[in-house]
Design a protein around this motif. Structure first.
Motif, PDB file in Angstrom:
ATOM      1  N   VAL A 153       0.839  -1.208   0.000  1.00 32.72           N
ATOM      2  CA  VAL A 153       0.000   0.000   0.000  1.00 32.72           C
ATOM      3  C   VAL A 153       0.872   1.255   0.000  1.00 32.72           C
ATOM      4  O   VAL A 153       0.583   2.220  -0.718  1.00 32.72           O
ATOM      5  N   GLN A 154       1.940   1.246   0.774  1.00 30.38           N
ATOM      6  CA  GLN A 154       2.832   2.411   0.841  1.00 30.38           C
ATOM      7  C   GLN A 154       3.471   2.689  -0.516  1.00 30.38           C
ATOM      8  O   GLN A 154       3.509   3.835  -0.964  1.00 30.38           O
ATOM      9  N   THR A 155       3.975   1.655  -1.174  1.00 31.11           N
ATOM     10  CA  THR A 155       4.606   1.873  -2.476  1.00 31.11           C
ATOM     11  C   THR A 155       3.586   2.299  -3.523  1.00 31.11           C
ATOM     12  O   THR A 155       3.913   3.063  -4.426  1.00 31.11           O
ATOM     13  N   GLN A 208      11.076  24.832 -17.236  1.00 32.92           N
ATOM     14  CA  GLN A 208      11.707  24.719 -15.925  1.00 32.92           C
ATOM     15  C   GLN A 208      10.787  24.013 -14.936  1.00 32.92           C
ATOM     16  O   GLN A 208      11.227  23.159 -14.159  1.00 32.92           O
ATOM     17  N   LEU A 209       9.511  24.362 -14.955  1.00 35.34           N
ATOM     18  CA  LEU A 209       8.556  23.700 -14.058  1.00 35.34           C
ATOM     19  C   LEU A 209       8.454  22.212 -14.379  1.00 35.34           C
ATOM     20  O   LEU A 209       8.366  21.375 -13.474  1.00 35.34           O
ATOM     21  N   PHE A 210       8.487  21.876 -15.670  1.00 30.87           N
ATOM     22  CA  PHE A 210       8.492  20.484 -16.095  1.00 30.87           C
ATOM     23  C   PHE A 210       9.664  19.732 -15.475  1.00 30.87           C
ATOM     24  O   PHE A 210       9.495  18.642 -14.926  1.00 30.87           O
ATOM     25  N   HIS A 211      10.843  20.321 -15.529  1.00 27.39           N
ATOM     26  CA  HIS A 211      12.021  19.660 -14.971  1.00 27.39           C
ATOM     27  C   HIS A 211      11.923  19.506 -13.455  1.00 27.39           C
ATOM     28  O   HIS A 211      12.311  18.470 -12.905  1.00 27.39           O
ATOM     29  N   VAL A 212      11.415  20.497 -12.776  1.00 25.65           N
ATOM     30  CA  VAL A 212      11.245  20.402 -11.323  1.00 25.65           C
ATOM     31  C   VAL A 212      10.288  19.258 -10.978  1.00 25.65           C
ATOM     32  O   VAL A 212      10.558  18.457 -10.075  1.00 25.65           O
ATOM     33  N   LEU A 213       9.189  19.153 -11.704  1.00 26.05           N
ATOM     34  CA  LEU A 213       8.221  18.096 -11.427  1.00 26.05           C
ATOM     35  C   LEU A 213       8.758  16.715 -11.790  1.00 26.05           C
ATOM     36  O   LEU A 213       8.465  15.725 -11.099  1.00 26.05           O
ATOM     37  N   VAL A 214       9.558  16.623 -12.846  1.00 26.19           N
ATOM     38  CA  VAL A 214      10.166  15.336 -13.195  1.00 26.19           C
ATOM     39  C   VAL A 214      11.156  14.894 -12.114  1.00 26.19           C
ATOM     40  O   VAL A 214      11.195  13.723 -11.733  1.00 26.19           O
ATOM     41  N   VAL A 215      11.943  15.824 -11.603  1.00 30.36           N
ATOM     42  CA  VAL A 215      12.876  15.482 -10.525  1.00 30.36           C
ATOM     43  C   VAL A 215      12.099  15.069  -9.269  1.00 30.36           C
ATOM     44  O   VAL A 215      12.467  14.103  -8.589  1.00 30.36           O
ATOM     45  N   ALA A 216      11.006  15.755  -8.973  1.00 29.41           N
ATOM     46  CA  ALA A 216      10.183  15.383  -7.819  1.00 29.41           C
ATOM     47  C   ALA A 216       9.583  13.987  -8.022  1.00 29.41           C
ATOM     48  O   ALA A 216       9.521  13.187  -7.087  1.00 29.41           O
ATOM     49  N   GLY A 217       9.154  13.681  -9.244  1.00 30.00           N
ATOM     50  CA  GLY A 217       8.638  12.347  -9.543  1.00 30.00           C
ATOM     51  C   GLY A 217       9.710  11.280  -9.394  1.00 30.00           C
ATOM     52  O   GLY A 217       9.460  10.199  -8.857  1.00 30.00           O
ATOM     53  N   ALA A 218      10.910  11.579  -9.852  1.00 28.07           N
ATOM     54  CA  ALA A 218      12.017  10.634  -9.718  1.00 28.07           C
ATOM     55  C   ALA A 218      12.372  10.424  -8.248  1.00 28.07           C
ATOM     56  O   ALA A 218      12.723   9.312  -7.835  1.00 28.07           O
ATOM     57  N   ALA A 228      10.044   4.906  -3.252  1.00 25.07           N
ATOM     58  CA  ALA A 228       9.327   3.636  -3.435  1.00 25.07           C
ATOM     59  C   ALA A 228      10.322   2.497  -3.584  1.00 25.07           C
ATOM     60  O   ALA A 228      10.124   1.411  -3.018  1.00 25.07           O
ATOM     61  N   GLY A 229      11.403   2.727  -4.307  1.00 25.07           N
ATOM     62  CA  GLY A 229      12.435   1.705  -4.460  1.00 25.07           C
ATOM     63  C   GLY A 229      13.067   1.324  -3.140  1.00 25.07           C
ATOM     64  O   GLY A 229      13.355   0.142  -2.893  1.00 25.07           O
ATOM     65  N   LEU A 230      13.281   2.302  -2.263  1.00 28.72           N
ATOM     66  CA  LEU A 230      13.829   2.001  -0.941  1.00 28.72           C
ATOM     67  C   LEU A 230      12.889   1.123  -0.127  1.00 28.72           C
ATOM     68  O   LEU A 230      13.328   0.204   0.567  1.00 28.72           O
ATOM     69  N   LEU A 245      13.128  -2.384  -1.545  1.00 28.50           N
ATOM     70  CA  LEU A 245      14.368  -3.058  -1.130  1.00 28.50           C
ATOM     71  C   LEU A 245      14.306  -3.515   0.321  1.00 28.50           C
ATOM     72  O   LEU A 245      14.733  -4.625   0.652  1.00 28.50           O
ATOM     73  N   ARG A 246      13.770  -2.664   1.195  1.00 29.20           N
ATOM     74  CA  ARG A 246      13.640  -3.040   2.605  1.00 29.20           C
ATOM     75  C   ARG A 246      12.672  -4.219   2.751  1.00 29.20           C
ATOM     76  O   ARG A 246      12.927  -5.155   3.508  1.00 29.20           O
ATOM     77  N   TRP A 247      11.596  -4.198   1.994  1.00 27.66           N
ATOM     78  CA  TRP A 247      10.606  -5.272   2.013  1.00 27.66           C
ATOM     79  C   TRP A 247      11.250  -6.581   1.547  1.00 27.66           C
ATOM     80  O   TRP A 247      11.061  -7.634   2.144  1.00 27.66           O
ATOM     81  N   ARG A 248      12.016  -6.520   0.477  1.00 30.28           N
ATOM     82  CA  ARG A 248      12.702  -7.713  -0.036  1.00 30.28           C
ATOM     83  C   ARG A 248      13.726  -8.250   0.974  1.00 30.28           C
ATOM     84  O   ARG A 248      13.848  -9.454   1.148  1.00 30.28           O
ATOM     85  N   ASP A 249      14.421  -7.352   1.638  1.00 26.64           N
ATOM     86  CA  ASP A 249      15.395  -7.789   2.638  1.00 26.64           C
ATOM     87  C   ASP A 249      14.727  -8.488   3.817  1.00 26.64           C
ATOM     88  O   ASP A 249      15.263  -9.445   4.376  1.00 26.64           O
TER      89      ASP A 249
END
Length: 93
Positions: free
Chosen positions: A23-25, A64-74, A80-82, A85-89
Motif C-alpha cells: 500500500v505504501q509503495t 523549468q517547471l516540467f524539470h522540477v516536477l520530473v525530478v520530484a517524480g524521480a 518507493a524503491g527504498l 528493497l527493505r521489504w525484499r530484505d
C-alpha cells in the motif's frame, strides 16, 4: 504510456493486499505518476508563459517547471524503491 503502470500495480495489490509495504509503495507510485503527468501537462500547455508573455523568460517558464516536477517524480520513485528493497530484505524474494 503513463497508464501502463496500472496493471502491475493492481496485480501487486491483489497478491499483497495485506502487506503495508504494498500500500505504501502504491501511494508513492500514484504520487510519482501525478507529478510526471502534471509536468507534462504544464509543458504541453505552456503555462504560465501563455498567460503573461515575457514575464517568465528567465525563471518560472513551463520547461523549468516540467524539470522540477520530473525530478520530484524521480525522487518519489527513489523512495518507493527504498521501500521495495527493505521489504525484499525482510521477506526475501
Amino acid at each position: 504510456m503513463g497508464m501502463s503502470g496500472i496493471a502491475p500495480i493492481m496485480h501487486k495489490l491483489i497478491l499483497f493486499k495485506n502487506q503495508p509495504e504494498a500500500v505504501q509503495t502504491t501511494g508513492y507510485e500514484v504520487l510519482m505518476g501525478t507529478l510526471y503527468g502534471l509536468g507534462a501537462l504544464i509543458y504541453a500547455t505552456r503555462i504560465p508563459e501563455r498567460w503573461k508573455p515575457g514575464r517568465f523568460d528567465i525563471a518560472g517558464h513551463s520547461h523549468q517547471l516540467f524539470h522540477v516536477l520530473v525530478v520530484a517524480g524521480a525522487y518519489t520513485h527513489y523512495h518507493a524503491g527504498l521501500v521495495y528493497l527493505r521489504w525484499r530484505d525482510l521477506e526475501g524474494c
